[in-house]
Design a protein around this motif. Structure first.
Motif, PDB file in Angstrom:
ATOM      1  N   THR A  36       0.800  -0.994  -0.140  1.00 57.45           N
ATOM      2  CA  THR A  36      -0.069   0.384  -0.431  1.00 57.45           C
ATOM      3  C   THR A  36       0.466   1.098  -0.120  1.00 57.45           C
ATOM      4  O   THR A  36       0.652   2.076  -0.417  1.00 57.45           O
ATOM      5  CB  THR A  36      -1.245  -0.131   1.239  1.00 57.45           C
ATOM      6  N   ASN A  37       2.565   1.390   0.605  1.00 53.54           N
ATOM      7  CA  ASN A  37       2.396   2.644   0.549  1.00 53.54           C
ATOM      8  C   ASN A  37       3.332   2.690  -1.088  1.00 53.54           C
ATOM      9  O   ASN A  37       3.739   3.857  -1.359  1.00 53.54           O
ATOM     10  CB  ASN A  37       4.289   2.104   1.980  1.00 53.54           C
ATOM     11  N   LYS A  38       3.758   1.269  -1.373  1.00 54.87           N
ATOM     12  CA  LYS A  38       4.549   1.536  -2.747  1.00 54.87           C
ATOM     13  C   LYS A  38       3.116   2.662  -3.513  1.00 54.87           C
ATOM     14  O   LYS A  38       3.672   3.217  -4.514  1.00 54.87           O
ATOM     15  CB  LYS A  38       4.869   0.048  -3.393  1.00 54.87           C
ATOM     16  N   ILE A  39       2.406   1.571  -3.525  1.00 61.30           N
ATOM     17  CA  ILE A  39       1.076   2.046  -4.166  1.00 61.30           C
ATOM     18  C   ILE A  39       0.485   3.900  -3.934  1.00 61.30           C
ATOM     19  O   ILE A  39       0.791   4.265  -5.289  1.00 61.30           O
ATOM     20  CB  ILE A  39      -0.126   1.463  -4.075  1.00 61.30           C
ATOM     21  N   GLU A  40       0.760   3.610  -2.748  1.00 64.40           N
ATOM     22  CA  GLU A  40       0.440   5.606  -2.119  1.00 64.40           C
ATOM     23  C   GLU A  40       1.445   6.216  -3.462  1.00 64.40           C
ATOM     24  O   GLU A  40       1.678   7.474  -3.949  1.00 64.40           O
ATOM     25  CB  GLU A  40       0.273   5.659  -1.798  1.00 64.40           C
ATOM     26  N   LEU A  93       3.557   6.040  -5.213  1.00 68.12           N
ATOM     27  CA  LEU A  93       4.589   6.165  -6.443  1.00 68.12           C
ATOM     28  C   LEU A  93       3.208   6.163  -7.416  1.00 68.12           C
ATOM     29  O   LEU A  93       3.284   6.913  -8.778  1.00 68.12           O
ATOM     30  CB  LEU A  93       4.714   4.936  -7.189  1.00 68.12           C
ATOM     31  N   SER A  94       2.418   6.865  -6.993  1.00 73.78           N
ATOM     32  CA  SER A  94       0.341   6.916  -7.265  1.00 73.78           C
ATOM     33  C   SER A  94       0.380   5.867  -8.408  1.00 73.78           C
ATOM     34  O   SER A  94      -0.040   6.073  -9.518  1.00 73.78           O
ATOM     35  CB  SER A  94       1.170   8.362  -7.786  1.00 73.78           C
ATOM     36  N   MET A  95       0.394   4.675  -8.171  1.00 72.17           N
ATOM     37  CA  MET A  95       0.444   3.511  -9.037  1.00 72.17           C
ATOM     38  C   MET A  95      -1.260   3.333  -9.481  1.00 72.17           C
ATOM     39  O   MET A  95      -2.342   3.214  -8.902  1.00 72.17           O
ATOM     40  CB  MET A  95       0.750   2.023  -8.336  1.00 72.17           C
ATOM     41  N   PRO A  96      -1.094   3.083 -11.408  1.00 70.39           N
ATOM     42  CA  PRO A  96      -2.663   2.538 -11.352  1.00 70.39           C
ATOM     43  C   PRO A  96      -3.304   1.440 -10.200  1.00 70.39           C
ATOM     44  O   PRO A  96      -2.779   0.443 -10.805  1.00 70.39           O
ATOM     45  CB  PRO A  96      -2.363   3.078 -13.402  1.00 70.39           C
ATOM     46  N   LEU A 119       3.139  -5.379  -8.795  1.00 72.38           N
ATOM     47  CA  LEU A 119       3.929  -4.079  -8.463  1.00 72.38           C
ATOM     48  C   LEU A 119       4.798  -5.178  -7.707  1.00 72.38           C
ATOM     49  O   LEU A 119       4.446  -6.525  -7.685  1.00 72.38           O
ATOM     50  CB  LEU A 119       3.388  -2.957  -7.567  1.00 72.38           C
ATOM     51  N   HIS A 120       5.994  -5.057  -7.069  1.00 70.71           N
ATOM     52  CA  HIS A 120       6.682  -6.108  -6.420  1.00 70.71           C
ATOM     53  C   HIS A 120       7.531  -5.237  -5.351  1.00 70.71           C
ATOM     54  O   HIS A 120       7.745  -3.959  -5.190  1.00 70.71           O
ATOM     55  CB  HIS A 120       7.660  -6.402  -7.185  1.00 70.71           C
ATOM     56  N   ILE A 121       8.208  -5.701  -4.307  1.00 67.78           N
ATOM     57  CA  ILE A 121       8.269  -5.359  -3.408  1.00 67.78           C
ATOM     58  C   ILE A 121       9.185  -5.802  -2.421  1.00 67.78           C
ATOM     59  O   ILE A 121      10.071  -5.815  -1.836  1.00 67.78           O
ATOM     60  CB  ILE A 121       7.500  -5.473  -2.021  1.00 67.78           C
ATOM     61  N   ASN A 122      10.464  -6.203  -3.586  1.00 68.81           N
ATOM     62  CA  ASN A 122      11.609  -7.299  -3.627  1.00 68.81           C
ATOM     63  C   ASN A 122      13.214  -6.343  -3.438  1.00 68.81           C
ATOM     64  O   ASN A 122      14.262  -6.920  -3.327  1.00 68.81           O
ATOM     65  CB  ASN A 122      11.761  -8.311  -4.242  1.00 68.81           C
ATOM     66  N   ARG A 150      16.279  -3.687  -2.360  1.00 74.00           N
ATOM     67  CA  ARG A 150      16.449  -2.891  -1.386  1.00 74.00           C
ATOM     68  C   ARG A 150      15.333  -1.324  -1.374  1.00 74.00           C
ATOM     69  O   ARG A 150      15.112  -0.950  -0.179  1.00 74.00           O
ATOM     70  CB  ARG A 150      17.707  -2.468  -1.585  1.00 74.00           C
ATOM     71  N   LYS A 151      15.161  -0.158  -1.948  1.00 73.67           N
ATOM     72  CA  LYS A 151      14.203   0.422  -1.999  1.00 73.67           C
ATOM     73  C   LYS A 151      12.691   0.540  -1.514  1.00 73.67           C
ATOM     74  O   LYS A 151      12.470   1.238  -1.067  1.00 73.67           O
ATOM     75  CB  LYS A 151      14.784   1.457  -3.675  1.00 73.67           C
ATOM     76  N   ASP A 152      12.407  -0.674  -2.195  1.00 72.36           N
ATOM     77  CA  ASP A 152      10.817  -0.670  -1.858  1.00 72.36           C
ATOM     78  C   ASP A 152      10.406  -1.340   0.020  1.00 72.36           C
ATOM     79  O   ASP A 152       9.745  -0.780   0.016  1.00 72.36           O
ATOM     80  CB  ASP A 152      10.497  -1.599  -2.569  1.00 72.36           C
ATOM     81  N   ARG A 153      11.752  -2.376  -0.129  1.00 66.42           N
ATOM     82  CA  ARG A 153      11.897  -2.091   1.641  1.00 66.42           C
ATOM     83  C   ARG A 153      12.297  -1.551   2.204  1.00 66.42           C
ATOM     84  O   ARG A 153      11.524  -0.774   3.325  1.00 66.42           O
ATOM     85  CB  ARG A 153      12.691  -3.774   1.622  1.00 66.42           C
ATOM     86  N   ARG A 154      13.249  -0.633   1.620  1.00 63.52           N
ATOM     87  CA  ARG A 154      13.625   0.559   3.147  1.00 63.52           C
ATOM     88  C   ARG A 154      11.824   1.662   3.429  1.00 63.52           C
ATOM     89  O   ARG A 154      12.108   2.240   4.290  1.00 63.52           O
ATOM     90  CB  ARG A 154      14.669   1.632   2.404  1.00 63.52           C
ATOM     91  N   ALA A 155      11.187   2.056   2.193  1.00 59.29           N
ATOM     92  CA  ALA A 155      10.181   2.773   2.656  1.00 59.29           C
ATOM     93  C   ALA A 155       9.111   1.438   2.621  1.00 59.29           C
ATOM     94  O   ALA A 155       7.527   2.359   2.532  1.00 59.29           O
ATOM     95  CB  ALA A 155      10.115   3.184   0.647  1.00 59.29           C
ATOM     96  N   SER A 156       9.422   0.783   3.531  1.00 58.24           N
ATOM     97  CA  SER A 156       7.725   0.037   3.381  1.00 58.24           C
ATOM     98  C   SER A 156       8.464  -0.580   4.755  1.00 58.24           C
ATOM     99  O   SER A 156       8.781  -0.715   5.499  1.00 58.24           O
ATOM    100  CB  SER A 156       7.984  -1.201   2.872  1.00 58.24           C
ATOM    101  N   ALA A 157       6.706  -1.617   5.147  1.00 58.23           N
ATOM    102  CA  ALA A 157       6.745  -1.910   6.849  1.00 58.23           C
ATOM    103  C   ALA A 157       8.304  -2.817   6.441  1.00 58.23           C
ATOM    104  O   ALA A 157       8.219  -3.647   8.514  1.00 58.23           O
ATOM    105  CB  ALA A 157       5.606  -2.194   7.156  1.00 58.23           C
ATOM    106  N   VAL A 158       7.842  -3.977   5.744  1.00 57.30           N
ATOM    107  CA  VAL A 158       8.369  -5.371   5.949  1.00 57.30           C
ATOM    108  C   VAL A 158      10.346  -4.569   5.802  1.00 57.30           C
ATOM    109  O   VAL A 158      10.953  -5.463   6.532  1.00 57.30           O
ATOM    110  CB  VAL A 158       8.202  -5.139   3.959  1.00 57.30           C
ATOM    111  N   TYR A 159      10.797  -4.130   5.660  1.00 54.45           N
ATOM    112  CA  TYR A 159      11.925  -2.940   6.236  1.00 54.45           C
ATOM    113  C   TYR A 159      12.539  -2.999   7.562  1.00 54.45           C
ATOM    114  O   TYR A 159      13.472  -3.802   7.782  1.00 54.45           O
ATOM    115  CB  TYR A 159      12.052  -1.909   5.577  1.00 54.45           C
TER     116      TYR A 159
END
Length: 126
Positions: free
Chosen positions: A64-68, A70-73, A78-81, A83-92
């Motif tokens: 949800t964090n990544k969707i919001e 990046l304003s994804m359509p 999407l994927h969350i694997n 390093r950049k995505d993990r840092r911006a997410s709860a999974v990190y």
């Protein structure tokens, strides 16, 4: 295409876990090797799926964090694997707290040392 709001499946072609994100029309994926920093066991479909089920809220928060962010359509997957995505997410934060430090910090103990107050002979302890 995943249609159910809480669907989870494994893609053998992509070697990843895919899950639906409530309110988003396309799946989110996390590659098996991205689970390496999360799981201390063998990286199988079963262990990845079990970890996801146990931590579903964190994965959904990350997606949800990544969707919001990046304003994804609506229909874009999407994927969350990365390093950049993990840092911006709860999974990190799960990853960060689960890691074992490579070097254990040392603690230096200061033992009391007798002070020589001008005496020529060493202090004796009685």
């Amino acid at each position: 295409m995943m249609t159910e709001e809480n669907a989870v499946d494994w893609s053998d072609d992509l070697d990843c876990l895919r899950f639906s994100v409530p309110g988003h029309g396309a799946p989110c994926a996390m590659h098996r090797l991205a689970f390496k920093v999360l799981i201390n066991d063998a990286l199988t479909e079963e262990t990845c799926r079990a970890y996801f089920v146990a931590n579903r809220e964190a994965f959904l928060a990350a997606a949800t964090n990544k969707i919001e962010r990046l304003s994804m359509p609506f229909e874009r997957s999407l994927h969350i694997n990365s390093r950049k995505d993990r840092r911006a997410s709860a999974v990190y934060w799960i990853v960060k707290s689960a890691r074992v430090p490579r070097k254990i910090p040392t603690v230096r103990l200061r033992l009391p040392v007798p002070i020589d107050r001008g005496r020529s002979a060493p202090l004796s302890r009685s």
